[in-house]
Design an enzyme around this catalytic site. Structure first.
Site, PDB file in Angstrom:
ATOM      1  N   GLY B  37       0.796  -1.223   0.000  1.00 33.97           N
ATOM      2  CA  GLY B  37       0.000   0.000   0.000  1.00 33.97           C
ATOM      3  C   GLY B  37       0.828   1.272   0.000  1.00 33.97           C
ATOM      4  N   HIS B 281      23.350   4.399   0.940  1.00 37.16           N
ATOM      5  CA  HIS B 281      23.204   5.862   0.938  1.00 37.16           C
ATOM      6  C   HIS B 281      24.345   6.471   1.726  1.00 37.16           C
ATOM      7  CE1 HIS B 281      21.492   9.852   1.428  1.00 37.16           C
ATOM      8  NE2 HIS B 281      20.515   9.533   0.601  1.00 37.16           N
ATOM      9  N   ARG B 297      23.155  17.674   0.760  1.00 37.12           N
ATOM     10  CA  ARG B 297      24.309  17.940  -0.105  1.00 37.12           C
ATOM     11  C   ARG B 297      23.893  18.706  -1.353  1.00 37.12           C
ATOM     12  NH1 ARG B 297      25.827  12.717  -1.655  1.00 37.12           N
ATOM     13  NH2 ARG B 297      24.012  11.982  -0.509  1.00 37.12           N
ATOM     14  N   SER B 434      13.620   7.420  -7.178  1.00 41.50           N
ATOM     15  CA  SER B 434      12.891   6.322  -6.553  1.00 41.50           C
ATOM     16  C   SER B 434      11.418   6.656  -6.359  1.00 41.50           C
ATOM     17  CB  SER B 434      13.523   5.985  -5.206  1.00 41.50           C
ATOM     18  OG  SER B 434      12.696   5.122  -4.487  1.00 41.50           O
TER      19      SER B 434
END
Lengths: 242, 684
Positions: B37, B281, B297, B434
């Site tokens: 979901g 990451h 950054r 993403s």
């Protein structure tokens, strides 16, 4: 430095699906560590002491709103509550006003979905079919920031758990509901006017049910301006109602 | 919601729990079953609902608590409104994405993605996302450690703003302060409610139901009551996100255990692509691994070592802190190895310094970062540096799909978002791509799912016996676990797995570490047969949940470790110290992992080649990171072809040149094919 304390926890236990289960407080002891949060405490209890203990964490970063519970009498997000800010004795209870799933786990999801359906808490677009290949309509940058300020609600339920009205009136929409109305009424992309919002919250289950105890404002983990939003909304709804 | 029942027989003793008193299995039918979901799942559900189909969304947690909410910094879409994004378009976004992927991505899919991203971000604006907007006139920004004045254009005032992110040549990342994922998820979640999409919360899929070639739904467990239900659907969509929790240190939420991908794997028919491609990451806060956004950054934050030295320009003079994530994380790990980390009793870390951005900027655009620093570190990032260390962050691999989102091997099974290997990201995903993928794939795959249901293939002929047998099989497995007096602890096995993955299958990999990892993971999988529980009761039972998830997680972990061991090259986030070069000659191909039978102890690996001769952007140097790589034999010819075509096409519109290089528009659903308008670029 509070490291080295032996924390004494009393945790609410009950499994409503088990006919033999009786609500009670269970005690655990955990050695405090530097930077320890209640997420780490409860995880340690489950991994080392009691694998049956039920609670809800998802993001463990204060973002998702899953882990609201009553910590020494006050609704909080457990994941970002540091033990160093708590006394040695810690009592954890599930939030009231929501259906109990088990132990510290409550069903906020069902409550929030029902609220959204009842308040039609989605953007009612003025132009339902826009051409997505065209440049987007502009919006005043400061207004966008103000909408985001109210959009930051994470539906954790702390404001409902801290609300005097919600404890007495099962259908009260709570600060979470009133904040949603304030958010959509601020948004120029929403076609609804005050008269429409009055239909949704212009009664005792809505903005006129608030007793102005304002526990909601005190406990909101996102520090939303609930007090002023409820006040503004009440004035506007009073005007819309006459 | 239509429900039905199937009567039938089952072994004595199981009947009571598996079935209701009449001995019937509970069955829920829908056109489309969406497992997960978050943003991708909800957007698929909304899409098929708008095509007149019924969709049910299953979610472990209330949908708005999904991990999508944790995306902070933003979503890439080439709008080019901000002045530092001017001149941006799909071509630039495409090239950044392919370079970021280290040429591992499917270039046609990447094209479909960059073309749809502007539409997705504009759709979200229409649905109420309070995107941060451009303010006309002068403003101070920090670029490369220096304060610079830039002047935003009048024409852009009030349009969606963009910020800088790693690995991009233009400022392209649209954002809502640093709560982008939250704002997106709430807008999409609200739309799903508006469209009447039911979300069945606290429900977990335990197995996909299939007949060997066609997926027809899933066996589902109610996490509160323990009840098992068969969900039968014409199309099943997995959108369960990534598998960060296979690692000890991860930015991922606790629910990101890769179970959706594992269920596909366990069919023995669907395949997983490039599972060894795992992103770390650069800025997880130390030691908890909670994310602080790349926007830090992008907005001008610097990385410093124990001595306070800004070290990234030493390694990456061109992109510095804003090289792609794989490169920055690797440089950080390298710098720590050279002894420049700040030492603590939890180990060494580096510093992220955003003090120069100023309090006003942090209060407006980095407020989640500020909150996280306040609550978890007890510091104010306007005054103090943030301790950071690379942490597992993203699963580039996942359920292998065609461009439609459908599994090429198991009909009726679709996947979207992080759970899928569509394959947009190749071996390294760019920041901001993403959340963009979740909604873009949701839009595209949603249309293809609806097309599938409308076609003859979408007819569902599922015998209720198949549903009942699938439920019975899961019931038997659960009963075995509940009755087990085994001595192994699921929690302990999981934590040993996480240690192995972080220690041996992390940023730096080599043959001996990976061989050891495969051996240890295999042994852990064997130990799962002896997991015992302390509470032998169904219903809300977290110990039982962990017990049935752990072997699934281990199978995924084995796909990652075995895939990494077999891939004797370095590409994107997959870095082999014993094979440090990218090797296009041998490894320009996608790993496909499958689990041939339930008793297997290791995945089977196969490979599908990427076709250099049809690439719009043939392999080359990324513009950051190592310049050293082995060429594919076809690369020189294709590079010359592309160059010749570009030279011949001088003066032609960029869309026409693109079309001549690599046709893709016909692959998009028709309603998403229109060219995107932007400032200074009118639509044809």
């Amino acid at each position: 430095m509070s490291e080295g304390r032996r924390l004494r926890l009393r945790v609410f236990r009950h499994d409503p699906t088990d006919p033999a289960s009786k609500p009670h407080l269970q005690s655990y002891e955990v050695q405090e560590a530097a930077g320890m949060t209640l997420f780490l405490v409860l995880t340690e209890i489950r991994e080392r002491l009691d694998p049956t203990l039920c609670f809800d964490f998802v993001c463990r970063a204060g973002i998702c709103g899953s882990c609201g519970m009553i910590v020494n009498g006050r609704p909080r997000l457990a994941c970002r509550t540091l033990t160093k800010d708590l006394p040695q004795e810690i009592t954890l209870l599930p939030m009231p006003a929501f259906a109990l799933i088990a132990d510290l786990s409550v069903d906020t999801g069902k409550w929030m979905r029902a609220l959204s359906e009842r308040l039609e808490a989605w953007l009612h677009a003025k132009e339902p079919a826009c051409d997505l290949s065209r440049i987007e309509p502009p919006m005043d940058p400061d207004l966008a920031d103000r909408i985001y300020e109210l959009d930051r609600c994470i539906e954790c339920g702390c404001c409902v758990a801290a609300c005097g009205t919600a404890q007495m009136r099962a259908d009260f929409v709570g600060a979470v509901g009133l904040n949603k109305i304030a958010r959509f009424s601020l948004d120029p992309r929403d076609q609804r006017a005050d008269a429409d919002f009055y239909e949704l919250v212009g009664d005792d289950d809505g903005v006129f049910g608030c007793m102005a105890l304002l526990g909601c404002q005190d406990v909101c983990p996102k520090e939303l301006p609930l007090q002023s939003q409820i006040a503004f909304l009440r004035r506007r709804m009073a005007r819309a109602g006459v | 919601m239509p429900t039905g029942t199937a009567s039938g027989t089952c072994p004595r003793g199981l009947r009571r729990r598996a079935h209701d008193k009449a001995g019937r299995v509970k069955i829920v039918y829908s056109d489309v079953l969406v497992i997960g979901g978050g943003l991708a799942g909800l957007r698929v559900a909304i899409g098929v609902r708008r095509r007149g189909l019924d969709a049910i969304v299953l979610s472990l947690v209330p949908a708005k608590r999904s991990h999508s909410a944790a995306a902070q910094g933003g979503m890439q879409a080439s709008l080019g409104n901000a002045v530092k994004g001017a001149g941006d378009n799909e071509d630039v976004h495409f090239e950044d994405t392919i370079r970021g992927s280290d040429w591992g991505a499917d270039q046609q899919v990447a094209r479909m993605f960059v073309e749809t991203a502007p539409k997705a971000v504009r759709e979200l604006a229409a649905w109420g996302v309070p995107w941060s907007r451009v303010r006309r006139g002068d403003r101070e920004v920090i670029i490369n450690g220096q304060s610079v004045t830039i002047t935003e254009r009048d024409a852009a005032h009030g349009l969606l703003a963009q910020r800088d992110f790693g690995g991009t040549r233009k400022w392209r990342t649209c954002y809502v302060s640093d709560g982008t994922g939250h704002a997106m998820l709430y807008a999409i979640g609200d739309q799903a409610i508006a469209q009447g999409v039911p979300v069945h919360e606290r429900k977990e899929a335990l197995a996909l139901i299939h007949d060997g070639s066609r997926c027809c739904g899933a066996v589902v467990r109610d996490l509160a009551s323990g009840e098992l239900i068969a969900y039968a659907a014409r199309a099943t969509v997995i959108a369960t996100g990534g598998a960060g929790r296979l690692y000890r240190v991860t930015t991922n939420a606790l629910i990101c255990e890769g179970i959706g991908a594992a269920l596909a794997l366990e069919t023995g028919i669907a395949t997983l692509g490039n599972m060894e491609a795992v992103q770390f990451h650069p800025t997880g806060i130390f030691p908890a691994g909670i994310l602080v956004t790349e926007g830090c950054r992008g907005d001008g934050g610097l990385l410093r070592d124990a001595a306070g030295h800004r070290f990234m320009p030493d390694y990456e003079p061109e992109k510095k802190e804003l090289a792609s994530r794989d490169v920055v994380s690797r440089r950080m790990a390298e710098h720590i190895r050279s002894g420049h980390g700040a030492e603590t009793r939890f180990g060494p870390h580096l510093w992220l310094d955003i003090t120069q951005l100023g309090r006003a900027h942090i209060d407006r655009d980095l407020r989640e970062v500020k909150e996280i620093c306040r609550y978890f570190l007890g510091i104010d990032p306007a005054d103090a540096w943030i301790p950071v260390h690379p942490a597992q962050h993203y699963t580039m691999g996942g359920i292998r799909t065609k461009h439609t989102g459908e599994s090429p091997t198991l009909r009726g099974l679709f996947a979207a978002g992080e759970a899928a290997c569509w394959d947009l990201h190749g071996f390294n995903r760019l920041g901001g791509n993403s959340v963009a993928e979740t909604v873009v794939a949701g839009m595209i795959v949603g249309e293809f799912v609806a097309d599938f249901c409308a076609s003859e293939q979408g007819d569902l002929n599922v015998p209720t016996a198949l549903l009942r047998e699938a439920v019975d099989a899961e019931r038997r497995a659960l009963d075995a676990l509940l009755g087990s007096r085994g001595t192994e602890s699921a929690d302990l096995i999981r934590s040993e797995m996480q240690q192995v993955m972080t220690a041996n299958v992390g940023i730096f990999r080599d043959a001996s570490g990976l061989e050891a990892a495969v051996g240890k993971l295999e042994a852990l999988l064997r130990r799962c047969a002896h997991i015992g529980l302390r509470r032998h009761r169904d219903g809300p039972n977290p110990e039982l949940v962990m017990a049935y998830r752990v072997p699934r997680m281990l199978k995924l972990a084995l796909c990652i470790a075995a895939g990494a061991l077999a891939r004797e090259e370095s590409r994107g986030a997959h870095f082999r110290e014993d094979f440090p070069r990218r090797d296009d000659a041998h490894w320009l191909r996608r790993t496909l992992a499958s689990w041939s039978q339930p008793s297997a102890r290791l995945p089977s690996l196969a490979y599908e080649p990427l076709d250099v001769a049809s690439m719009e952007l043939p392999p080359g140097w990324r513009g950051y990171g190592a310049r050293d790589y082995l060429n594919h034999p076809d690369t020189a010819r294709r590079t010359a072809e592309v160059q010749a075509l570009r030279e011949r096409s001088g003066g032609r519109a960029r869309h026409e040149i693109q079309e001549a290089l690599m046709s893709y528009r016909h692959l998009l659903p028709e309603r998403l094919r229109a060219a995107n308008e932007r400032l200074g670029e009118e639509v044809r």
